[in-house]
Enzyme design. Sequence first.
Site, PDB file in Angstrom:
ATOM      1  N   ASP A  64       1.202 -28.983 -80.899  1.00 16.95           N
ATOM      2  CA  ASP A  64       0.227 -29.931 -81.442  1.00 16.95           C
ATOM      3  C   ASP A  64       0.841 -30.556 -82.694  1.00 16.95           C
ATOM      4  OD1 ASP A  64      -1.879 -31.203 -82.712  1.00 16.95           O
ATOM      5  OD2 ASP A  64      -3.311 -29.583 -82.363  1.00 16.95           O
ATOM      6  N   VAL A  65       1.051 -31.865 -82.677  1.00 21.77           N
ATOM      7  CA  VAL A  65       1.712 -32.507 -83.827  1.00 21.77           C
ATOM      8  C   VAL A  65       0.867 -32.428 -85.104  1.00 21.77           C
ATOM      9  CG1 VAL A  65       3.100 -34.080 -82.405  1.00 21.77           C
ATOM     10  CG2 VAL A  65       0.870 -34.851 -83.288  1.00 21.77           C
ATOM     11  N   TYR A 158      -8.412 -45.244 -85.525  1.00 21.05           N
ATOM     12  CA  TYR A 158      -7.200 -45.591 -84.770  1.00 21.05           C
ATOM     13  C   TYR A 158      -6.408 -46.680 -85.487  1.00 21.05           C
ATOM     14  CZ  TYR A 158      -4.320 -46.915 -80.728  1.00 21.05           C
ATOM     15  OH  TYR A 158      -3.276 -47.188 -79.881  1.00 21.05           O
ATOM     16  N   LYS A 162      -2.799 -46.154 -87.499  1.00 15.12           N
ATOM     17  CA  LYS A 162      -1.604 -46.843 -86.988  1.00 15.12           C
ATOM     18  C   LYS A 162      -1.081 -47.854 -88.011  1.00 15.12           C
ATOM     19  CE  LYS A 162      -1.230 -45.040 -82.758  1.00 15.12           C
ATOM     20  NZ  LYS A 162      -0.009 -44.432 -82.199  1.00 15.12           N
TER      21      LYS A 162
HETATM   22  N1  NAP Z   1      -2.271 -47.397 -73.666  1.00 14.65           N
HETATM   23  C1  NAP Z   1      -2.355 -48.400 -74.505  1.00 14.65           C
HETATM   24  O1  NAP Z   1      -2.930 -49.445 -74.186  1.00 14.65           O
HETATM   25  C2  NAP Z   1      -1.721 -48.310 -75.852  1.00 14.65           C
HETATM   26  C3  NAP Z   1      -1.692 -49.468 -76.624  1.00 14.65           C
HETATM   27  C4  NAP Z   1      -1.116 -49.440 -77.894  1.00 14.65           C
HETATM   28  C5  NAP Z   1      -0.568 -48.238 -78.355  1.00 14.65           C
HETATM   29  N2  NAP Z   1      -0.617 -47.124 -77.580  1.00 14.65           N
HETATM   30  C6  NAP Z   1      -0.027 -45.897 -78.137  1.00 14.65           C
HETATM   31  O2  NAP Z   1       0.861 -45.330 -77.213  1.00 14.65           O
HETATM   32  C7  NAP Z   1       0.943 -43.917 -77.429  1.00 14.65           C
HETATM   33  C8  NAP Z   1       0.807 -43.210 -76.095  1.00 14.65           C
HETATM   34  O3  NAP Z   1      -0.477 -43.508 -75.581  1.00 14.65           O
HETATM   35  P1  NAP Z   1      -0.834 -43.525 -74.027  1.00 14.65           P
HETATM   36  O4  NAP Z   1      -1.506 -44.786 -73.782  1.00 14.65           O
HETATM   37  O5  NAP Z   1       0.343 -43.112 -73.215  1.00 14.65           O
HETATM   38  O6  NAP Z   1      -1.968 -42.408 -74.041  1.00 14.65           O
HETATM   39  P2  NAP Z   1      -2.206 -41.058 -73.220  1.00 14.65           P
HETATM   40  O7  NAP Z   1      -1.936 -41.272 -71.790  1.00 14.65           O
HETATM   41  O8  NAP Z   1      -3.534 -40.584 -73.657  1.00 14.65           O
HETATM   42  O9  NAP Z   1      -1.058 -40.090 -73.794  1.00 14.65           O
HETATM   43  C9  NAP Z   1      -1.114 -39.583 -75.091  1.00 14.65           C
HETATM   44  C10 NAP Z   1      -0.130 -38.437 -75.198  1.00 14.65           C
HETATM   45  O10 NAP Z   1      -0.196 -37.929 -76.536  1.00 14.65           O
HETATM   46  C11 NAP Z   1      -0.374 -36.521 -76.457  1.00 14.65           C
HETATM   47  N3  NAP Z   1      -1.074 -36.037 -77.640  1.00 14.65           N
HETATM   48  C12 NAP Z   1      -2.295 -36.427 -78.110  1.00 14.65           C
HETATM   49  N4  NAP Z   1      -2.619 -35.703 -79.179  1.00 14.65           N
HETATM   50  C13 NAP Z   1      -1.594 -34.848 -79.409  1.00 14.65           C
HETATM   51  C14 NAP Z   1      -1.335 -33.844 -80.367  1.00 14.65           C
HETATM   52  N5  NAP Z   1      -2.227 -33.543 -81.331  1.00 14.65           N
HETATM   53  N6  NAP Z   1      -0.164 -33.158 -80.302  1.00 14.65           N
HETATM   54  C15 NAP Z   1       0.743 -33.424 -79.346  1.00 14.65           C
HETATM   55  N7  NAP Z   1       0.553 -34.363 -78.399  1.00 14.65           N
HETATM   56  C16 NAP Z   1      -0.603 -35.060 -78.436  1.00 14.65           C
HETATM   57  C17 NAP Z   1      -1.168 -36.312 -75.175  1.00 14.65           C
HETATM   58  O11 NAP Z   1      -1.026 -35.007 -74.668  1.00 14.65           O
HETATM   59  P3  NAP Z   1      -2.053 -33.805 -74.992  1.00 14.65           P
HETATM   60  O12 NAP Z   1      -3.425 -34.409 -75.100  1.00 14.65           O
HETATM   61  O13 NAP Z   1      -1.834 -32.890 -73.867  1.00 14.65           O
HETATM   62  O14 NAP Z   1      -1.579 -33.223 -76.282  1.00 14.65           O
HETATM   63  C18 NAP Z   1      -0.471 -37.300 -74.258  1.00 14.65           C
HETATM   64  O15 NAP Z   1       0.711 -36.736 -73.731  1.00 14.65           O
HETATM   65  C19 NAP Z   1      -0.147 -43.587 -78.436  1.00 14.65           C
HETATM   66  O16 NAP Z   1       0.413 -43.407 -79.708  1.00 14.65           O
HETATM   67  C20 NAP Z   1      -1.032 -44.821 -78.415  1.00 14.65           C
HETATM   68  O17 NAP Z   1      -1.705 -45.023 -79.621  1.00 14.65           O
HETATM   69  C21 NAP Z   1      -1.175 -47.133 -76.354  1.00 14.65           C
END
Ligand code: NAP
Length: 262
Positions: A64-65, A158, A162
């Site tokens: 967990d980060v 959020y 960010k």
């Molecule tokens: N999808 C979009 O539209 C979008 C747009 C802009 C930016 N982003 C950014 O892209 C990144 C990835 O997002 P995603 O869309 O791929 O979302 P996602 O499918 O929900 O994946 C998020 C990942 O982060 C991990 N995570 C969350 N909390 C954590 C913690 N405390 N410790 C370690 N790991 C943790 C989750 O795993 P666990 O829950 O198992 O820990 C999961 O592997 C994020 O930073 C998000 O803000 C996404």
Amino acid sequence: MALPLQARTALVTGGGRGIGRATALALAEAGAAVAVLARSVDEVDRTVEELRAAGHRAAGASGDVADATSLAEGLHQLTGELGNIDVLVNNAGVSWPVGPTASIDPEQFAQAVAINLVGPLRCIRLTLPGMLAAGWGRIVNVTTGAANAPGMPRAAAYSSSKAGLNQLTVNLAAELAGTGVTVTAVDPGPVDTAMQDYMRDQPADLIGDQVHGMFQRFHADGQLNHPTQPAQLIAALAAGDVTGEIAAVGSDRASALVDSAA
Ligand SMILES: NC(=O)c1ccc[n+]([C@@H]2O[C@H](COP(=O)([O-])OP(=O)(O)OC[C@H]3O[C@@H](n4cnc5c(N)ncnc54)[C@H](OP(=O)(O)O)[C@@H]3O)[C@@H](O)[C@H]2O)c1
């Protein structure tokens, strides 16, 4: 011909699914050994199996980060298997809590900051000494367009966390100029992942008509990026030597960075 990240080891936080999983694959295809860390051990294991099945060196750990002990233990396990981290991708993130800003529970807000902003700092503190000793390192932070004005109303934890990550990126990049360690960030645009599903499921009375409508349209109008798009840009920044930049998927600059790494 040598691959750009041959003999490098990369850590992808949140590499169990979504953008992190795609990034783990892209970095491995660029030659890196890849360490994957997230809380859901099943998802971490799945990514690692996928990487290994494709012939890549990979290791996974639950961590967990936002929790110093859990993160240090997970990272210790990963570096024990793969060696020092040369490329850190701070991808783990959450988009909760949502709702009218003045009604948000401050503890939940603080937890989001702990994951989205302090988590990357924790990962940097654990990996930067090795990068500096080697005279080479890459830190790529995954941010969002919501970090810029006008933000994302009713998702202030959020967008605020960010926005902080953007400042962490540019400040650290300036501090590390000339060391061989670069610091950049990627704004992925809207991407078809579990986080996007979560935001689309939030009711208009909680998240507001404007943001609710935006997430419905991303999906209905086919505007969602594929996770490989940010992954390619992250891999290009890891292979290149620009620093202090925040690059947005879909921009001319991002296309140029990806093309120059190809
Ligand atoms: N999808 C979009 O539209 C979008 C747009 C802009 C930016 N982003 C950014 O892209 C990144 C990835 O997002 P995603 O869309 O791929 O979302 P996602 O499918 O929900 O994946 C998020 C990942 O982060 C991990 N995570 C969350 N909390 C954590 C913690 N405390 N410790 C370690 N790991 C943790 C989750 O795993 P666990 O829950 O198992 O820990 C999961 O592997 C994020 O930073 C998000 O803000 C996404």
